[in-house]
Design a protein around this motif. Structure first.
Motif, PDB file in Angstrom:
ATOM      1  N   ARG A   6      -9.088   9.328  -2.521  1.00  0.00           N
ATOM      2  CA  ARG A   6      -7.809   8.896  -2.107  1.00  0.00           C
ATOM      3  C   ARG A   6      -7.506   9.299  -0.800  1.00  0.00           C
ATOM      4  NH1 ARG A   6      -3.746  11.313  -4.907  1.00  0.00           N
ATOM      5  NH2 ARG A   6      -4.632  10.990  -6.702  1.00  0.00           N
ATOM      6  N   ALA A   7      -8.137   9.110  -0.027  1.00  0.00           N
ATOM      7  CA  ALA A   7      -8.034   9.909   1.053  1.00  0.00           C
ATOM      8  C   ALA A   7      -7.278   9.370   2.131  1.00  0.00           C
ATOM      9  CB  ALA A   7      -9.254   9.968   1.503  1.00  0.00           C
ATOM     10  N   SER A  11      -6.302   4.931   8.734  1.00  0.00           N
ATOM     11  CA  SER A  11      -6.507   3.516   8.933  1.00  0.00           C
ATOM     12  C   SER A  11      -6.380   2.720   7.656  1.00  0.00           C
ATOM     13  CB  SER A  11      -7.875   3.294   9.528  1.00  0.00           C
ATOM     14  OG  SER A  11      -8.811   3.875   8.663  1.00  0.00           O
ATOM     15  N   ILE A  12      -6.571   3.388   6.557  1.00  0.00           N
ATOM     16  CA  ILE A  12      -6.561   2.578   5.362  1.00  0.00           C
ATOM     17  C   ILE A  12      -5.174   2.402   4.805  1.00  0.00           C
ATOM     18  CG2 ILE A  12      -6.762   4.096   3.389  1.00  0.00           C
ATOM     19  CD1 ILE A  12      -9.345   2.551   2.829  1.00  0.00           C
ATOM     20  N   THR A  13      -4.229   3.067   5.430  1.00  0.00           N
ATOM     21  CA  THR A  13      -2.888   2.996   4.874  1.00  0.00           C
ATOM     22  C   THR A  13      -2.202   1.725   5.281  1.00  0.00           C
ATOM     23  OG1 THR A  13      -2.043   4.121   6.751  1.00  0.00           O
ATOM     24  CG2 THR A  13      -2.578   5.466   4.865  1.00  0.00           C
ATOM     25  N   ARG A  14      -2.717   0.639   4.845  1.00  0.00           N
ATOM     26  CA  ARG A  14      -2.029  -0.592   5.148  1.00  0.00           C
ATOM     27  C   ARG A  14      -1.004  -0.822   4.071  1.00  0.00           C
ATOM     28  NH1 ARG A  14      -4.404  -6.141   4.835  1.00  0.00           N
ATOM     29  NH2 ARG A  14      -6.162  -5.062   5.630  1.00  0.00           N
ATOM     30  N   THR A  15       0.051  -1.384   4.427  1.00  0.00           N
ATOM     31  CA  THR A  15       1.043  -1.616   3.400  1.00  0.00           C
ATOM     32  C   THR A  15       1.473  -3.055   3.442  1.00  0.00           C
ATOM     33  OG1 THR A  15       2.996  -1.499   4.633  1.00  0.00           O
ATOM     34  CG2 THR A  15       2.033   0.541   4.063  1.00  0.00           C
ATOM     35  N   LEU A  82      -6.553  -3.194  -2.372  1.00  0.00           N
ATOM     36  CA  LEU A  82      -5.172  -3.488  -1.994  1.00  0.00           C
ATOM     37  C   LEU A  82      -4.345  -2.217  -2.061  1.00  0.00           C
ATOM     38  CD1 LEU A  82      -6.248  -5.903  -4.151  1.00  0.00           C
ATOM     39  CD2 LEU A  82      -4.271  -6.994  -3.135  1.00  0.00           C
ATOM     40  N   THR A  83      -3.237  -2.248  -1.331  1.00  0.00           N
ATOM     41  CA  THR A  83      -2.357  -1.088  -1.385  1.00  0.00           C
ATOM     42  C   THR A  83      -0.924  -1.528  -1.626  1.00  0.00           C
ATOM     43  OG1 THR A  83      -2.019  -1.162   0.982  1.00  0.00           O
ATOM     44  CG2 THR A  83      -3.768   0.272   0.196  1.00  0.00           C
ATOM     45  N   GLU A  97      -3.416   2.936  -3.853  1.00  0.00           N
ATOM     46  CA  GLU A  97      -4.585   2.248  -3.303  1.00  0.00           C
ATOM     47  C   GLU A  97      -5.368   1.728  -4.494  1.00  0.00           C
ATOM     48  OE1 GLU A  97      -5.200   4.937   0.682  1.00  0.00           O
ATOM     49  OE2 GLU A  97      -6.624   5.135  -0.956  1.00  0.00           O
ATOM     50  N   THR A 256      -1.059  -2.828  10.597  1.00  0.00           N
ATOM     51  CA  THR A 256      -2.020  -2.494  11.641  1.00  0.00           C
ATOM     52  C   THR A 256      -2.582  -3.727  12.306  1.00  0.00           C
ATOM     53  OG1 THR A 256      -3.628  -2.383   9.902  1.00  0.00           O
ATOM     54  CG2 THR A 256      -2.755  -0.302  10.719  1.00  0.00           C
TER      55      THR A 256
ATOM     56  N   ASN B 523     -15.487   2.950   4.073  1.00  0.00           N
ATOM     57  CA  ASN B 523     -14.560   3.647   4.944  1.00  0.00           C
ATOM     58  C   ASN B 523     -14.527   5.128   4.613  1.00  0.00           C
ATOM     59  OD1 ASN B 523     -12.903   3.325   7.079  1.00  0.00           O
ATOM     60  ND2 ASN B 523     -11.595   1.840   6.057  1.00  0.00           N
ATOM     61  N   LYS B 524     -14.542   5.411   3.328  1.00  0.00           N
ATOM     62  CA  LYS B 524     -14.548   6.807   2.919  1.00  0.00           C
ATOM     63  C   LYS B 524     -15.957   7.332   2.785  1.00  0.00           C
ATOM     64  CE  LYS B 524     -10.129   6.233   0.836  1.00  0.00           C
ATOM     65  NZ  LYS B 524      -9.450   5.661  -0.327  1.00  0.00           N
ATOM     66  N   ASN B 552      -1.995  -8.699   2.337  1.00  0.00           N
ATOM     67  CA  ASN B 552      -2.952  -7.734   1.883  1.00  0.00           C
ATOM     68  C   ASN B 552      -4.275  -8.417   1.714  1.00  0.00           C
ATOM     69  OD1 ASN B 552      -2.875  -4.985   1.237  1.00  0.00           O
ATOM     70  ND2 ASN B 552      -1.008  -5.398   0.088  1.00  0.00           N
ATOM     71  N   ASN B 553      -4.910  -8.649   2.804  1.00  0.00           N
ATOM     72  CA  ASN B 553      -6.215  -9.275   2.677  1.00  0.00           C
ATOM     73  C   ASN B 553      -7.115  -8.297   1.956  1.00  0.00           C
ATOM     74  OD1 ASN B 553      -8.726 -10.302   2.961  1.00  0.00           O
ATOM     75  ND2 ASN B 553      -8.357 -11.057   5.020  1.00  0.00           N
ATOM     76  N   PRO B 554      -7.530  -8.635   0.764  1.00  0.00           N
ATOM     77  CA  PRO B 554      -8.201  -7.632  -0.043  1.00  0.00           C
ATOM     78  C   PRO B 554      -9.564  -7.242   0.495  1.00  0.00           C
ATOM     79  CG  PRO B 554      -8.212  -9.760  -1.137  1.00  0.00           C
ATOM     80  CD  PRO B 554      -7.445  -9.929   0.131  1.00  0.00           C
ATOM     81  N   ASP B 558      -9.019  -2.098   6.786  1.00  0.00           N
ATOM     82  CA  ASP B 558      -7.867  -2.165   7.662  1.00  0.00           C
ATOM     83  C   ASP B 558      -8.082  -1.194   8.808  1.00  0.00           C
ATOM     84  OD1 ASP B 558      -5.532  -2.419   8.827  1.00  0.00           O
ATOM     85  OD2 ASP B 558      -4.354  -1.474   7.244  1.00  0.00           O
ATOM     86  N   PHE B 559      -8.343  -1.730   9.978  1.00  0.00           N
ATOM     87  CA  PHE B 559      -8.686  -0.803  11.033  1.00  0.00           C
ATOM     88  C   PHE B 559      -8.328  -1.331  12.409  1.00  0.00           C
ATOM     89  CE2 PHE B 559     -11.959  -3.549  12.225  1.00  0.00           C
ATOM     90  CZ  PHE B 559     -12.769  -3.829  11.170  1.00  0.00           C
ATOM     91  N   VAL B 560      -8.421  -0.442  13.343  1.00  0.00           N
ATOM     92  CA  VAL B 560      -8.260  -0.805  14.734  1.00  0.00           C
ATOM     93  C   VAL B 560      -9.666  -0.930  15.305  1.00  0.00           C
ATOM     94  CG1 VAL B 560      -7.285  -0.091  16.933  1.00  0.00           C
ATOM     95  CG2 VAL B 560      -6.169   0.548  14.785  1.00  0.00           C
TER      96      VAL B 560
END
Lengths: 263, 792
Positions: A6-7, A11-15, A82-83, A97, A256, B523-524, B552-554, B558-560
């Motif tokens: 869950r970390a 960057s993964i914190t898209r909402t 998805l989040t 998440e 983002t 990513n992780k 929410n494109n599954p 999600d990144f820069v």
């Protein structure tokens, strides 16, 4: 997979934003996660959805995340990520998440990757198919054997819209309920699961699944564990806690990729 | 055409004794078996024209009319028409079905530019010749102007066609094993007019079906020789492609192999890898197609998988994935992929091919695969540096095959830049514009990417979809061309891959590896990797339906976009390149492919400049003088010594620009950079490759000296022992096997340039023999007598 589920990765914190759902709980007022403020608590949970194919996992998640339903949703290939955020009564904002996994046989062997570090799992069955409950039971067994020992498991019987009495009696559906509510409920009680019946199509019970999960997960436990650890450990543990301002309301979307959208 | 017919009539009259039905197959097929030269198939053209010229010309005319009619109709009816004739032919024998349908589908997409008289000529040619040439001549005619020169080239093409490849699935077996049917060109001859002309040939129908039956009985007798021919066809197909695979998304199982065609001996594990690599990690759009590529491990000893580079043990996959709504399917969605498996990393070429065949196959079905197989089997084997005209399903692609470790740029290509067409003029190694189009928002990061690539650092590349992901990885590997990248790279890597557990661990990642990934899971899982490149903007899901606005494109990570690296960059960016690309992005001009080429050329130059000090030092290791008396052994290279190189480097300085901020210690900076390079795997592969090149050049010079130098002059005043020494060396050379010039065009391309210089040509052998004679003649008589026996 070494790392926590869950970390942290900012960057993964898209909402996403979605309209407040009709249900009592509180989806998502999105929270600007980059700016830490103090006040309410934000917790991230990793959860995954499991079931056999075609019982409506993706539809369930999309109802929760985007408050949408598509009658004809394509089969999920692989897994979708998805989040969504939820606000609880005590002003905790929880970010889910969610791994929406494919239900096909081939993906079963890889499911552990997705649930290994999860705090919660939603095991879904189709109330019109008795066999899907059997499959769900085997998922539950697997989770209890292999997953994080503190995992909160919810059992959700989906597609109740199909077995509700139709208002226009002209359309007589020949679909019948094969899994009585009582039977599933009894099983859930026995196995120590949260139990819900849902309709992704009509939105019934969906948000409830996630808010109940959020309530059940021992936040304080995770928090204290994290506090005592170093920053690094926190990163690797399976939860993340941010502090949020009090009285946050109204959708403040952070996106983002700049794909703004209001639903 | 009429000229050639009458001219050939006389030659072929002897063959004309045989039954007219059998001739085309005979003439077209027996030639490879009996070893007759290829032009034998040419008389068959004349024969057919001669024997049946009257009826043919009439039928051909009608035929052309009906064909033209079908061209002018909209596409939809054209395909309807095709499918109806397909079903019509289904009652025929399987073999004739495959042949005739192939003939039919060769016209897809409809060729509208044909001039009718030209077409008539093509028609009678192709009709009387074999399947493959018909497919080819039709596709040829798609681009051909109707002049005499073209007729000539057409005839040449047909003369080249020396056997008939026909692949078909045995309709009587339900398993997945594909058979190469015994179908001949004759069924297509007799049935295709009926189908193509539709109802215009009702009276002849019965006789034609008789012919088919007659042919079917004859087929059985000739089965064994046909099998041989099919193997030949398969062999030439496999010069380019191992197999086509069709992978479906089974609603119960998940990814499942639908079809491997032609069948191939992939292991279960390989099949499983293909299945998972054939689909995106996640649904990235609601409806649509996508084309991407992958690289996967395969059995090392499989002959077909020995690519031209350091790549044996790997196969390249080129995927066309389609997802679309289809109410006839249980869950309402069609989700399938077509995959080309090839031993070659020709991403530009195969991406084009798969995006032509993909849609055609999903609309028309298996006959398209057969037609594509015929096309590919008619191609000459790929050879590095050559340009090919490849007919493929009604298109003609002009393709330049890359040379080993030589970047392909528009400047060095044979294409006319004034009339350059990206779609049909293809540099085989890369898609036309992907370096620029995928990295356009992060051009400034390319210098760091280049450094990381040159030093063979482990790299994770994350992208929102497999297309961006795979093409970006391929571009990165090419970024340091001509340095041969030493490591393993996977343009698209999934968590299902057999290598997942060894690549993605808690520990330090393996060095020399690039993984392209799209699954957010990585990513992780890979967050501890030292270098992560994020490329591409996640696309919004296409809003085909209002409810599918995809916030929410599954699928997306999600990144820069950008590079996260532990490395501190030392190479200075080039301002003019940055300016140029920024202007191009702002103005939308010049076109992407030109900007892309400029960008790639810049990095090719940068790499070449980087190599200048290394090449300079290396050239001092090569012996300068090679003469008849140089040594007993052929001359050898001196060893590469790091300290000597570094000294040479400091003496001459570096050619590439390092960052000016650190200019005070600039010597240290670039020496340091080169030192890092000397330690990495890329240096090893570079040195290996340079050594092979230099040794081969030395050997060429040595042989040249041995063959060409004036031995008589050299002998003057030499000791007997020296003469004998040289004689022994020449004798040793003569013992080595001779280079095969005629038999092995295929062999020489497969094992690339190894054969080039190491073996003697026939001419060199003769010269060496002459030299030996001269030497012997200079020896005392007693020695001469004992030696002469061995040499003369």
């Amino acid at each position: 997979m070494s790392n926590s589920g869950r970390a942290i990765t900012e960057s993964i914190t898209r909402t996403s934003e979605s309209t407040p759902s009709p249900a009592s709980a509180k989806p998502v007022q999105a929270v600007p996660s980059r700016h830490k403020r103090f006040g309410s608590i934000r917790v991230e949970y990793l959860s995954s959805l499991l079931s056999e194919a075609a019982v409506g996992k993706s539809s369930l998640v999309l109802r929760f995340v985007n408050n949408e339903f598509s009658e004809n949703k394509e089969p999920t290939i692989g897994a979708a990520f998805l989040t969504q955020k939820c606000r609880l009564e005590d002003n905790k904002v929880i970010k889910f998440e969610i791994w929406d996994t494919a239900g096909q046989e081939r993906f079963h062997s890889l499911a552990p990757m997705y649930y290994r570090n999860a705090q919660a799992a939603v095991v879904v069955y189709d109330v019109t198919k008795a066999a899907s409950l059997d499959k769900a039971k085997s998922w539950v067994k697997e989770l209890q054997r292999q997953a994080n020992p503190n995992i909160v498991i919810a059992l959700a019987g989906n597609k109740i819209d199909l077995v509700e009495p139709q208002e226009d009696s002209e359309v007589l559906s020949n679909i019948f309920r094969e899994v009585p509510t009582e039977e599933a409920k009894a099983y859930a009680l026995e196995a120590g699961l949260l139990f819900f019946e849902t309709s992704a199509k009509k939105g019934e019970g969906v948000v409830n699944v996630f808010t109940e999960i959020a309530k059940k997960i021992p936040v304080e436990h995770i928090m204290s564990a994290n506090r005592s650890g170093s920053r690094n450990i926190l990163n690797q543990s399976s939860s993340r806690i941010d502090f949020q301002p009090d009285g946050l309301n109204g959708p403040i979307g952070r996106r983002t990729d700049g794909s703004a959208c209001n639903c | 055409m009429s000229q050639s017919i009458s001219a050939n009539k006389a030659q072929t009259s002897s063959i004309a004794q045989k039954s007219p039905v059998e001739e085309p197959s005979l003439s077209s097929t027996t030639s490879p078996i009996t070893g007759n030269p290829i032009p034998n198939s040419k008389p068959s053209v004349g024969l057919q024209g001669g024997a049946e010229s009257l009826s043919w010309s009439r039928s051909a005319k009608v035929h052309v009319l009906s064909r033209q009619a079908s061209f002018s109709t909209p596409h939809r009816t054209d395909s309807q028409y095709l499918s109806s004739s397909l079903t019509k032919s289904s009652s025929l024998k399987a073999s004739s079905k495959s042949a005739s349908t192939t003939n039919l589908v060769a016209h897809y997409p409809p060729v509208s530019t044909n001039k009718s008289n030209n077409f008539l000529a093509n028609e009678s040619l192709s009709r009387s010749n074999i399947m493959k040439s018909s497919v080819r001549s039709l596709s040829e005619s798609a681009k051909a102007p109707s002049d005499a020169a073209d007729h000539r080239s057409l005839q040449n093409n047909i003369a080249d066609a020396h056997f008939t490849p026909t692949f078909a699935r045995n309709p009587f077996s339900d398993d997945d094993h594909e058979l190469f049917s015994n179908s001949t060109s004759v069924p297509s001859l007799s049935t295709s007019p009926k189908q193509l002309g539709g109802s215009s040939f009702p009276p002849t129908t019965s006789t034609q079906s008789e012919k088919v039956q007659e042919q079917a009985t004859k087929e059985g007798e000739k089965r064994s020789s046909w099998d041989y021919i099919e193997l030949l066809a398969l062999d030439s197909f496999r010069n380019w492609i191992l197999s086509f695979c069709v992978v479906k998304f089974d609603l119960e199982l998940g990814q499942a192999m639908d079809l491997i065609y032609p069948s191939s001996d992939l292991t279960e594990e390989e099949k499983r890898n293909v299945c998972f690599l054939a689909f995106p990690d996640s649904n990235c759009f609601d409806e649509g197609d996508t084309v991407y590529n992958f690289r996967m491990r395969c059995l090392r000893n499989r002959a077909t998988a020995s690519g031209p580079e350091t790549d044996s043990g790997f196969l390249y996959g080129y995927v066309f994935f389609r997802q679309k709504r289809d109410p006839t399917i249980r869950r309402g969605y069609f989700q399938k992929s077509l995959v080309f498996l090839s031993p070659y990393p020709y991403v530009g070429l195969f991406s084009s091919l798969v995006s032509i065949l993909g849609p055609a196959y999903f609309e028309m079905g298996k006959p398209m695969l057969e037609a594509a197989c015929h096309n590919v089997a008619s191609w000459k084997p790929p050879s590095p540096g050559k340009t090919f005209e490849l007919p493929f399903l009604g298109n003609v692609l002009h393709v330049e095959i890359p040379q080993k470790n030589k970047p392909q740029l528009l400047e060095t290509s044979p294409f006319d830049m004034a009339n350059y067409r990206q779609e049909t003029q293809i540099l085989a190694s890369l898609p036309p514009k992907t370096l620029f189009s995928h990295f356009r928002d992060m051009i400034k990061d390319l210098w760091l990417c280049w450094e990381l690539m040159v030093l063979a650092e482990p790299l994770a590349l994350m992208a929102p979809d497999p297309k961006i992901c795979s093409e970006a990885v391929v571009e990165l590997v090419d970024l340091i061309n001509p340095i041969p990248y030493c490591g393993d790279y996977r343009p698209y890597f999934t968590i299902h891959d057999t290598d997942f557990k060894s690549f993605v661990t808690k520990n330090k990642p393996p060095s020399n590896i690039i993984l392209g990934v799209t699954n957010p899971f990585f990513n992780k899982a890979m967050q501890h990797w030292p270098n992560i490149i994020r490329v591409g903007k996640p696309k919004l899901r296409r809003a085909t339906e209002t409810s599918w606005r995809y916030i929410n494109n599954p699928s997306s990570l999600d990144f820069v976009q950008g590079v996260t690296s532990k490395r501190k960059p030392v190479i200075a960016k080039d301002k003019s390149v940055l300016k140029l690309t920024a202007a191009a992005i702002a103005k939308g001009y010049p076109p992407d492919y030109l900007v892309n080429n400029t960008l790639r050329r810049y990095f090719v130059d940068l790499t070449e400049k980087f190599l200048v000090p290394l090449n300079r030092y290396f050239s001092t290791l090569i012996p300068v003088n090679v003469s008849l008396s140089s040594s007993r052994e052929p001359p050898q290279l001196k060893p590469f010594k790091t300290d000597c190189f570094l000294k040479s480097l400091q003496d001459h300085g570096s050619q590439i620009p390092f960052k000016s901020k650190i200019s005070a210690t600039s010597t240290e900076v670039y020496v340091n950079f080169y030192q890092q390079f000397l330690k990495c795997g890329n240096f090893a592969t570079w040195l290996h490759q340079r050594t092979i090149e230099a040794q081969s050049e030395l050997r060429r010079r040595y042989l040249q000296v041995l063959c060409e130098d004036d031995v008589r002059k050299w002998m003057f005043g030499k000791d007997e022992v020296e003469l004998i020494d040289l004689l022994v060396r020449i004798k040793d050379e003569l013992k080595t096997p001779m280079q095969t010039t005629d038999a092995g065009q295929q062999i020489s391309t497969r094992s690339a340039d190894i054969t080039d210089n190491s073996l003697l040509t026939a001419k060199q052998r003769d010269k060496l023999k002459v030299q030996a004679r001269i030497l012997v003649s200079g020896l005392p008589k007693d020695l001469r007598d004992s030696l002469a026996v061995n040499f003369l």
